[in-house]
Design a protein around this motif. Structure first.
Motif, PDB file in Angstrom:
ATOM      1  N   UNK A  96      24.195  76.446  24.474  1.00 22.16           N
ATOM      2  CA  UNK A  96      23.200  77.492  24.229  1.00 22.16           C
ATOM      3  C   UNK A  96      22.080  77.450  25.273  1.00 22.16           C
ATOM      4  N   UNK A  97      21.654  76.258  25.641  1.00 24.78           N
ATOM      5  CA  UNK A  97      20.576  76.128  26.622  1.00 24.78           C
ATOM      6  C   UNK A  97      21.013  76.624  27.992  1.00 24.78           C
TER       7      UNK A  97
ATOM      8  N   UNK B 268      22.985  75.694  39.066  1.00 25.50           N
ATOM      9  CA  UNK B 268      22.146  76.404  38.098  1.00 25.50           C
ATOM     10  C   UNK B 268      20.873  75.607  37.837  1.00 25.50           C
ATOM     11  N   UNK B 269      20.994  74.293  37.747  1.00 27.17           N
ATOM     12  CA  UNK B 269      19.831  73.433  37.510  1.00 27.17           C
ATOM     13  C   UNK B 269      18.802  73.587  38.623  1.00 27.17           C
ATOM     14  N   UNK B 270      19.262  73.580  39.855  1.00 22.92           N
ATOM     15  CA  UNK B 270      18.343  73.693  40.994  1.00 22.92           C
ATOM     16  C   UNK B 270      17.660  75.054  41.031  1.00 22.92           C
ATOM     17  N   UNK B 271      18.446  76.112  40.915  1.00 27.94           N
ATOM     18  CA  UNK B 271      17.883  77.461  40.993  1.00 27.94           C
ATOM     19  C   UNK B 271      16.917  77.716  39.840  1.00 27.94           C
TER      20      UNK B 271
ATOM     21  N   UNK C   1      28.884  66.418  32.893  1.00 31.38           N
ATOM     22  CA  UNK C   1      29.790  65.282  32.817  1.00 31.38           C
ATOM     23  C   UNK C   1      29.718  64.564  31.478  1.00 31.38           C
ATOM     24  N   UNK C   2      28.641  64.803  30.726  1.00 31.02           N
ATOM     25  CA  UNK C   2      28.514  64.151  29.429  1.00 31.02           C
ATOM     26  C   UNK C   2      29.240  64.859  28.308  1.00 31.02           C
TER      27      UNK C   2
ATOM     28  N   UNK D  41      13.962  76.130  32.606  1.00 31.06           N
ATOM     29  CA  UNK D  41      14.629  74.849  32.345  1.00 31.06           C
ATOM     30  C   UNK D  41      16.058  74.819  32.890  1.00 31.06           C
ATOM     31  N   UNK D  42      16.390  73.710  33.537  1.00 33.37           N
ATOM     32  CA  UNK D  42      17.755  73.489  33.992  1.00 33.37           C
ATOM     33  C   UNK D  42      18.452  72.595  32.984  1.00 33.37           C
ATOM     34  N   UNK D  43      18.992  71.492  33.437  1.00 36.28           N
ATOM     35  CA  UNK D  43      19.641  70.547  32.535  1.00 36.28           C
ATOM     36  C   UNK D  43      18.582  69.711  31.828  1.00 36.28           C
TER      37      UNK D  43
END
Length: 291
Positions: A227-228, A190-193, A208-209, A200-202
């Motif tokens: 939410x993000x 999802x972050x990459x796409x 992992x956090x 915005x991704x991560x």
């Protein structure tokens, strides 16, 4: 011969769409039961045992565990609803609604509220890697918690006679990752796409956090992170719907403007700094796309 996984664009956009994301952590109760650990074993030690049993290595100290042994701690979704007058409403639902309430923090309460809402409203669900992960953990942990989710589980006799969340390849549940993926390493995160689409991704936190945040008692932080991800999932769905011809260029801009309005409205509340940071990052990425 090379075999590729062939995906097709979704066929419909329903009048009510829920773009959702969930966060879960290793469940200490499951770890104590499965590995015979004493009841007084600290949660952190139980979780470390679960990761070890799950194949932890120096390079991968937190391996992906079977969802059945994990506990759902947050669910968030962006709800798009076309009203009878044709107007579009957009809202952001987060569970637990009250992170200070012990009852609201219970996994059974989070799952039952979300699944009951689905069963009552019958929305089109949209997720990212939701077919193999999110939807499955809802089912698995709903069973573990002894819940009844008859509305969500109801299946029509024939595909065209109603909503069916269990029909593989149906339109009641859209897994965006499944639509853009082929086998192996070519599957995007999802972050990459999102990032490559100017979304915005991560931001600061990664998946992992979440376990460390939960152990530290930072459920508020987990809900904010959740939410993000729900917002990013929704914005990726909008972009894919635009790609598929469901929104022309003008309508696509209007839909994005609705998201900006939603963020602005929610950002005015206390504890919504993460939404302001999201908007700032979205603006930065959009500007970089035009550079």
């Amino acid at each position: 011969m090379l075999y590729l996984k062939v995906s097709i664009m979704f066929k419909t956009t329903a009048n009510e769409v829920w773009a959702f994301d969930a966060e879960w952590v290793p469940d200490p109760k499951a770890g104590r039961l499965l590995y015979g650990l004493p009841p007084e074993t600290p949660d952190r030690d139980v979780i470390q045992t679960m990761w070890h049993q799950g194949g932890a290595t120096e390079k991968d100290p937190q391996p992906y565990l079977k969802t059945i042994v994990c506990r759902v701690v947050s669910i968030a979704c962006v709800i798009r609803k076309v009203r009878s007058d044709g107007q579009v409403g957009l809202s952001l639902l987060s569970l637990p609604k009250d992170v200070e309430s012990e009852a609201a923090r219970e996994e059974s309460d989070i799952l039952s509220r979300f699944l009951e809402g689905i069963g009552r409203n019958k929305p089109q669900l949209v997720g990212f890697n939701s077919q193999g992960a999110d939807l499955k953990i809802f089912i698995q942990r709903g069973i573990v918690n002894g819940l009844s989710a008859a509305g969500f589980c109801q299946r029509p006799e024939r595909p065209w006679e109603g909503v069916d969340y269990f029909a593989r390849g149906g339109e009641a549940h859209i897994d965006l990752q499944d639509l853009v993926s082929s086998w192996g390493k070519s599957t995007p995160s999802l972050h990459e796409l999102a990032t490559l689409c100017g979304i915005p991704g991560k931001i600061e936190v990664s998946g992992q956090g979440v376990a460390e945040m939960w152990l530290a008692g930072d459920l508020k932080g987990i809900v904010a992170y959740n939410e993000l991800d729900a917002l990013s999932t929704y914005l990726v769905w909008l972009r894919m719907a635009h790609f598929g011809g469901f929104f022309n260029a003008e309508a696509y801009e209007e839909e994005q403007a609705r998201v900006r309005t939603l963020i602005a409205e929610r950002a005015g509340r206390a504890g919504a700094e993460h939404l302001l940071a999201y908007q700032t990052e979205w603006d930065r990425l959009q500007a970089s796309m035009l550079a």
